[in-house]
Design a protein around this motif. Structure first.
Motif, PDB file in Angstrom:
ATOM      1  N   LEU A   1     -77.255 -21.993 -32.898  1.00 36.30           N
ATOM      2  CA  LEU A   1     -77.209 -23.135 -31.993  1.00 36.30           C
ATOM      3  C   LEU A   1     -75.946 -23.092 -31.131  1.00 36.30           C
ATOM      4  CD1 LEU A   1     -78.591 -25.826 -31.180  1.00 36.30           C
ATOM      5  CD2 LEU A   1     -77.115 -26.926 -32.867  1.00 36.30           C
ATOM      6  N   ALA A   2     -74.812 -22.743 -31.723  1.00 37.65           N
ATOM      7  CA  ALA A   2     -73.560 -22.658 -30.970  1.00 37.65           C
ATOM      8  C   ALA A   2     -73.628 -21.548 -29.923  1.00 37.65           C
ATOM      9  CB  ALA A   2     -72.388 -22.425 -31.923  1.00 37.65           C
ATOM     10  N   LEU A   3     -74.200 -20.408 -30.277  1.00 35.50           N
ATOM     11  CA  LEU A   3     -74.351 -19.319 -29.308  1.00 35.50           C
ATOM     12  C   LEU A   3     -75.269 -19.714 -28.159  1.00 35.50           C
ATOM     13  CD1 LEU A   3     -74.613 -16.199 -31.638  1.00 35.50           C
ATOM     14  CD2 LEU A   3     -72.767 -16.764 -30.068  1.00 35.50           C
ATOM     15  N   TYR A   4     -76.338 -20.411 -28.477  1.00 34.28           N
ATOM     16  CA  TYR A   4     -77.303 -20.831 -27.469  1.00 34.28           C
ATOM     17  C   TYR A   4     -76.668 -21.823 -26.493  1.00 34.28           C
ATOM     18  CZ  TYR A   4     -81.705 -22.485 -25.516  1.00 34.28           C
ATOM     19  OH  TYR A   4     -82.716 -22.808 -24.666  1.00 34.28           O
ATOM     20  N   ILE A   5     -75.949 -22.793 -27.019  1.00 37.07           N
ATOM     21  CA  ILE A   5     -75.283 -23.775 -26.165  1.00 37.07           C
ATOM     22  C   ILE A   5     -74.182 -23.103 -25.348  1.00 37.07           C
ATOM     23  CG2 ILE A   5     -73.832 -25.842 -26.187  1.00 37.07           C
ATOM     24  CD1 ILE A   5     -75.515 -26.831 -28.551  1.00 37.07           C
ATOM     25  N   GLY A   6     -73.446 -22.192 -25.974  1.00 37.43           N
ATOM     26  CA  GLY A   6     -72.383 -21.494 -25.260  1.00 37.43           C
ATOM     27  C   GLY A   6     -72.903 -20.637 -24.116  1.00 37.43           C
ATOM     28  N   ALA A   7     -74.021 -19.956 -24.333  1.00 32.77           N
ATOM     29  CA  ALA A   7     -74.600 -19.128 -23.275  1.00 32.77           C
ATOM     30  C   ALA A   7     -75.072 -19.986 -22.107  1.00 32.77           C
ATOM     31  CB  ALA A   7     -75.757 -18.308 -23.831  1.00 32.77           C
ATOM     32  N   ASN A   8     -75.657 -21.111 -22.401  1.00 33.33           N
ATOM     33  CA  ASN A   8     -76.107 -21.997 -21.330  1.00 33.33           C
ATOM     34  C   ASN A   8     -74.931 -22.595 -20.575  1.00 33.33           C
ATOM     35  OD1 ASN A   8     -79.028 -22.029 -21.254  1.00 33.33           O
ATOM     36  ND2 ASN A   8     -78.871 -22.750 -23.355  1.00 33.33           N
ATOM     37  N   LEU A   9     -73.852 -22.930 -21.264  1.00 31.96           N
ATOM     38  CA  LEU A   9     -72.653 -23.426 -20.587  1.00 31.96           C
ATOM     39  C   LEU A   9     -72.041 -22.345 -19.693  1.00 31.96           C
ATOM     40  CD1 LEU A   9     -70.785 -25.569 -23.250  1.00 31.96           C
ATOM     41  CD2 LEU A   9     -71.755 -26.331 -21.096  1.00 31.96           C
ATOM     42  N   TYR A  10     -72.077 -21.109 -20.167  1.00 37.68           N
ATOM     43  CA  TYR A  10     -71.522 -19.989 -19.405  1.00 37.68           C
ATOM     44  C   TYR A  10     -72.208 -19.869 -18.042  1.00 37.68           C
ATOM     45  CZ  TYR A  10     -70.160 -15.157 -18.370  1.00 37.68           C
ATOM     46  OH  TYR A  10     -69.678 -14.035 -17.778  1.00 37.68           O
ATOM     47  N   PHE A  11     -73.522 -19.931 -18.023  1.00 37.74           N
ATOM     48  CA  PHE A  11     -74.246 -19.830 -16.759  1.00 37.74           C
ATOM     49  C   PHE A  11     -74.156 -21.116 -15.950  1.00 37.74           C
ATOM     50  CE2 PHE A  11     -76.327 -16.240 -18.834  1.00 37.74           C
ATOM     51  CZ  PHE A  11     -76.208 -15.314 -17.825  1.00 37.74           C
ATOM     52  N   TRP A  12     -74.144 -22.253 -16.607  1.00 40.81           N
ATOM     53  CA  TRP A  12     -74.097 -23.526 -15.896  1.00 40.81           C
ATOM     54  C   TRP A  12     -72.775 -23.698 -15.152  1.00 40.81           C
ATOM     55  CZ3 TRP A  12     -71.736 -28.489 -17.150  1.00 40.81           C
ATOM     56  CH2 TRP A  12     -72.182 -29.525 -16.315  1.00 40.81           C
ATOM     57  N   LEU A  13     -71.679 -23.253 -15.765  1.00 36.91           N
ATOM     58  CA  LEU A  13     -70.370 -23.378 -15.128  1.00 36.91           C
ATOM     59  C   LEU A  13     -70.092 -22.278 -14.119  1.00 36.91           C
ATOM     60  CD1 LEU A  13     -68.263 -24.427 -18.239  1.00 36.91           C
ATOM     61  CD2 LEU A  13     -69.093 -25.879 -16.388  1.00 36.91           C
ATOM     62  N   GLY A  14     -70.929 -21.253 -14.074  1.00 39.58           N
ATOM     63  CA  GLY A  14     -70.769 -20.194 -13.089  1.00 39.58           C
ATOM     64  C   GLY A  14     -69.668 -19.217 -13.438  1.00 39.58           C
ATOM     65  N   ALA A  15     -69.400 -19.008 -14.698  1.00 40.77           N
ATOM     66  CA  ALA A  15     -68.343 -18.083 -15.106  1.00 40.77           C
ATOM     67  C   ALA A  15     -68.697 -16.653 -14.726  1.00 40.77           C
ATOM     68  CB  ALA A  15     -68.101 -18.187 -16.614  1.00 40.77           C
ATOM     69  N   ASP A  16     -69.971 -16.337 -14.649  1.00 42.27           N
ATOM     70  CA  ASP A  16     -70.398 -14.997 -14.270  1.00 42.27           C
ATOM     71  C   ASP A  16     -69.988 -14.700 -12.829  1.00 42.27           C
ATOM     72  OD1 ASP A  16     -71.639 -12.601 -14.962  1.00 42.27           O
ATOM     73  OD2 ASP A  16     -73.506 -13.202 -13.993  1.00 42.27           O
ATOM     74  N   ARG A  17     -70.086 -15.682 -11.976  1.00 42.14           N
ATOM     75  CA  ARG A  17     -69.703 -15.524 -10.575  1.00 42.14           C
ATOM     76  C   ARG A  17     -68.188 -15.315 -10.464  1.00 42.14           C
ATOM     77  NH1 ARG A  17     -71.734 -20.315  -7.373  1.00 42.14           N
ATOM     78  NH2 ARG A  17     -70.483 -21.329  -8.943  1.00 42.14           N
ATOM     79  N   GLU A  18     -67.417 -16.061 -11.234  1.00 43.31           N
ATOM     80  CA  GLU A  18     -65.963 -15.923 -11.201  1.00 43.31           C
ATOM     81  C   GLU A  18     -65.530 -14.551 -11.708  1.00 43.31           C
ATOM     82  OE1 GLU A  18     -61.983 -16.824 -10.641  1.00 43.31           O
ATOM     83  OE2 GLU A  18     -63.762 -17.870  -9.926  1.00 43.31           O
ATOM     84  N   ARG A  19     -66.156 -14.062 -12.749  1.00 40.79           N
ATOM     85  CA  ARG A  19     -65.821 -12.745 -13.292  1.00 40.79           C
ATOM     86  C   ARG A  19     -66.140 -11.647 -12.274  1.00 40.79           C
ATOM     87  NH1 ARG A  19     -68.758  -9.175 -17.388  1.00 40.79           N
ATOM     88  NH2 ARG A  19     -67.126  -7.783 -18.046  1.00 40.79           N
ATOM     89  N   ALA A  20     -67.259 -11.749 -11.599  1.00 43.28           N
ATOM     90  CA  ALA A  20     -67.622 -10.758 -10.594  1.00 43.28           C
ATOM     91  C   ALA A  20     -66.630 -10.779  -9.432  1.00 43.28           C
ATOM     92  CB  ALA A  20     -69.038 -11.025 -10.090  1.00 43.28           C
TER      93      ALA A  20
ATOM     94  N   LYS B   1     -73.941  -9.184  -2.997  1.00 46.93           N
ATOM     95  CA  LYS B   1     -74.148 -10.587  -3.307  1.00 46.93           C
ATOM     96  C   LYS B   1     -73.982 -10.779  -4.809  1.00 46.93           C
ATOM     97  CE  LYS B   1     -77.188 -11.608   0.515  1.00 46.93           C
ATOM     98  NZ  LYS B   1     -78.492 -12.116   0.928  1.00 46.93           N
ATOM     99  N   VAL B   2     -73.068 -11.653  -5.144  1.00 47.06           N
ATOM    100  CA  VAL B   2     -72.782 -11.908  -6.547  1.00 47.06           C
ATOM    101  C   VAL B   2     -72.845 -13.402  -6.769  1.00 47.06           C
ATOM    102  CG1 VAL B   2     -71.060 -11.672  -8.367  1.00 47.06           C
ATOM    103  CG2 VAL B   2     -71.266  -9.910  -6.633  1.00 47.06           C
ATOM    104  N   GLY B   3     -73.396 -13.780  -7.870  1.00 52.18           N
ATOM    105  CA  GLY B   3     -73.415 -15.199  -8.182  1.00 52.18           C
ATOM    106  C   GLY B   3     -74.625 -15.560  -9.011  1.00 52.18           C
ATOM    107  N   VAL B   4     -74.616 -16.778  -9.401  1.00 55.05           N
ATOM    108  CA  VAL B   4     -75.710 -17.305 -10.193  1.00 55.05           C
ATOM    109  C   VAL B   4     -76.547 -18.186  -9.279  1.00 55.05           C
ATOM    110  CG1 VAL B   4     -76.300 -18.684 -12.202  1.00 55.05           C
ATOM    111  CG2 VAL B   4     -74.269 -17.258 -12.241  1.00 55.05           C
TER     112      VAL B   4
ATOM    113  N   GLN C   1     -63.451 -11.575  -9.631  1.00 60.50           N
ATOM    114  CA  GLN C   1     -62.225 -10.940 -10.106  1.00 60.50           C
ATOM    115  C   GLN C   1     -62.365  -9.421 -10.144  1.00 60.50           C
ATOM    116  OE1 GLN C   1     -61.482 -12.794 -13.854  1.00 60.50           O
ATOM    117  NE2 GLN C   1     -60.500 -14.591 -12.949  1.00 60.50           N
ATOM    118  N   LEU C   2     -63.525  -8.929 -10.530  1.00 60.02           N
ATOM    119  CA  LEU C   2     -63.743  -7.486 -10.540  1.00 60.02           C
ATOM    120  C   LEU C   2     -63.708  -6.910  -9.138  1.00 60.02           C
ATOM    121  CD1 LEU C   2     -66.553  -7.151 -13.236  1.00 60.02           C
ATOM    122  CD2 LEU C   2     -64.179  -6.412 -13.424  1.00 60.02           C
ATOM    123  N   GLU C   3     -64.263  -7.621  -8.163  1.00 59.31           N
ATOM    124  CA  GLU C   3     -64.220  -7.159  -6.785  1.00 59.31           C
ATOM    125  C   GLU C   3     -62.789  -7.124  -6.265  1.00 59.31           C
ATOM    126  OE1 GLU C   3     -66.734  -9.357  -4.199  1.00 59.31           O
ATOM    127  OE2 GLU C   3     -68.565  -8.431  -4.978  1.00 59.31           O
ATOM    128  N   GLU C   4     -61.995  -8.140  -6.583  1.00 65.55           N
ATOM    129  CA  GLU C   4     -60.601  -8.158  -6.151  1.00 65.55           C
ATOM    130  C   GLU C   4     -59.818  -7.008  -6.766  1.00 65.55           C
ATOM    131  OE1 GLU C   4     -58.865 -11.914  -6.972  1.00 65.55           O
ATOM    132  OE2 GLU C   4     -59.911 -12.933  -5.349  1.00 65.55           O
TER     133      GLU C   4
END
Length: 97
Positions: A52-71, A4-7, A73-76
């Motif tokens: 501040l830019a790092l903090y906003i960027g990290a929150n955008l990363y999880f909010w958009l679900g980029a972690d799920r997309e990367r996982a 199971k992968v995802g946010v 791609q790794l599975e494929e």
């Protein structure tokens, strides 16, 4: 076996709330920062904006679900590339040190 992968939805909700709080902090704090010039005050301003830019960027990363997309791609990539099997009778040497 698929893992199971995802946010989780709760993490996405929290990251959206924290991202909006960071934007509110930026709207309040950026006009009050000292000018970006040489010296301690300018260094503080630059570091504050970077954090501040790092903090906003990290929150955008999880909010958009980029972690799920990367996982995904790794599975494929793991499915497409076959696993190399070593030939019997050959030993792998390990470095000792």
């Amino acid at each position: 076996m698929r893992r199971k992968v995802g946010v989780p939805r709760q993490v996405r909700t929290y990251s959206a709330i924290y991202g909006l709080a960071a934007l509110a902090l930026a709207a309040y704090g950026v006009p009050r920062l000292p000018k970006l010039e040489h010296g301690l005050a300018g260094t503080f301003s630059a570091l504050w904006l970077l954090l501040l830019a790092l903090y906003i960027g990290a929150n955008l990363y999880f909010w958009l679900g980029a972690d799920r997309e990367r996982a995904r791609q790794l599975e494929e990539a793991a499915v497409q590339s076959p696993v190399r099997e070593e030939r019997p009778g050959r030993t792998r040497l390990r470095a000792r040190g």
